[in-house]
Scaffold this active site. Structure first.
Site: not given
Length: 283
Positions: A46, A188
């Site tokens: 991320s 993500d």
């Protein structure tokens, strides 16, 4: 000895904080910061994927840090309240204990949530990258297939553009659009784990930078302590955030307004932890 640097997720604030930590380490010991940036393995999840791409680009750390203090950037403003986000994740995964099923539930929620268009988001992520090419080093960027829940780890041999890999790993479910790569859509990498530290398996020494306070619950998947256990016989040193850092992140760590405060808080952490990191690495 094989060294690894693990960069965890944490939104726009996390990017600034991690760059700040590295800048603070450089304040105290430039060679120490260079050693971390030059680690044999870099794992970025991320926000950490953006930092991984930046620090392996050859761009001076000072320039990367200073960019976080600039009054404007290409980062997009988005509404987010952490408490509401955690509650939404809880609703999406209620009653689910299997990790794969949990990832599929979150992926389904992400696919069903209206967001801004994918190209606008991709352009914003591209602006984070000093260079569009993968570095000629081992950089690992995890993301999650939104349909199957499969965890995919992108690297320079994956045949995927660096910007697509970073955007996929940064596609916060229910906030940013899932990223299309081929005929698949990804969310993500933090859906699997905020740090994915276990991807550094095989390293002898692992340093983890995580913009969370120790013992803070993680809203998505993963358990850093379990990952550290999986890394043995390698040894791990974690640099955690502190209360000042958490205050800098605020209730919306995705807001560009957090960049300056988070970078400064991270720099203070880096200065204060330099001796410990140096001792861990035997530098």
């Amino acid at each position: 000895m094989v060294d690894a640097l693990v960069l965890a997720g944490g939104g726009v604030a996390g990017i600034a904080w991690e760059l700040g930590v590295l800048r603070g380490l450089a304040d105290e010991d430039p060679a120490l910061a260079d050693r971390l940036i030059g680690a044999d393995i870099v794992v970025g999840t991320s926000a950490g994927s953006a930092v991984a791409a930046q620090i392996t680009s050859g761009t001076p750390l000072a320039d990367l840090y200073d960019a976080q203090l600039a009054p404007s950037s290409a980062e997009l403003e988005v509404e987010l309240d952490l408490d509401e986000f955690v509650a939404r994740m809880g609703e999406a995964t209620q009653g689910v204990t299997d990790a794969g099923a949990l990832r599929r539930r979150i992926g389904a929620m992400a696919l069903a949530t209206p967001t801004l268009d994918e190209q606008t988001r991709l352009a914003s992520v591209a602006a984070r990258l000093p260079r569009p090419e993968w570095p000629l080093r081992t950089v690992l960027i995890p993301a999650v297939d939104a349909t199957t829940g499969e965890v995919v780890v992108f690297d320079r041999d994956s045949g995927v553009a660096l910007v697509d890999a970073v955007a996929a790993s940064c596609a916060v479910p229910g906030v940013w659009p899932p990223v299309t790569i081929g005929d698949r859509r990804f969310v993500d990498g933090g859906v699997r784990s905020a740090s994915n530290a276990d991807l550094a398996a095989g390293a002898d020494r692992i340093v983890v930078l995580t913009p969370t306070m120790e013992n803070t619950p993680i809203p998505l998947g993963g358990d850093l302590n379990d990952e550290i256990d999986a890394l043995r016989p390698g040894t791990t040193h974690v640099v955690w955030a502190d209360e000042a850092s958490a205050a800098a992140f605020g209730t919306n760590p995705l807001s560009p307004a957090t960049r300056g405060p988070a970078a400064r808080a991270g720099r203070a952490i880096g200065r204060s932890r330099a001796a410990a990191v140096r001792g861990f690495l035997g530098a």
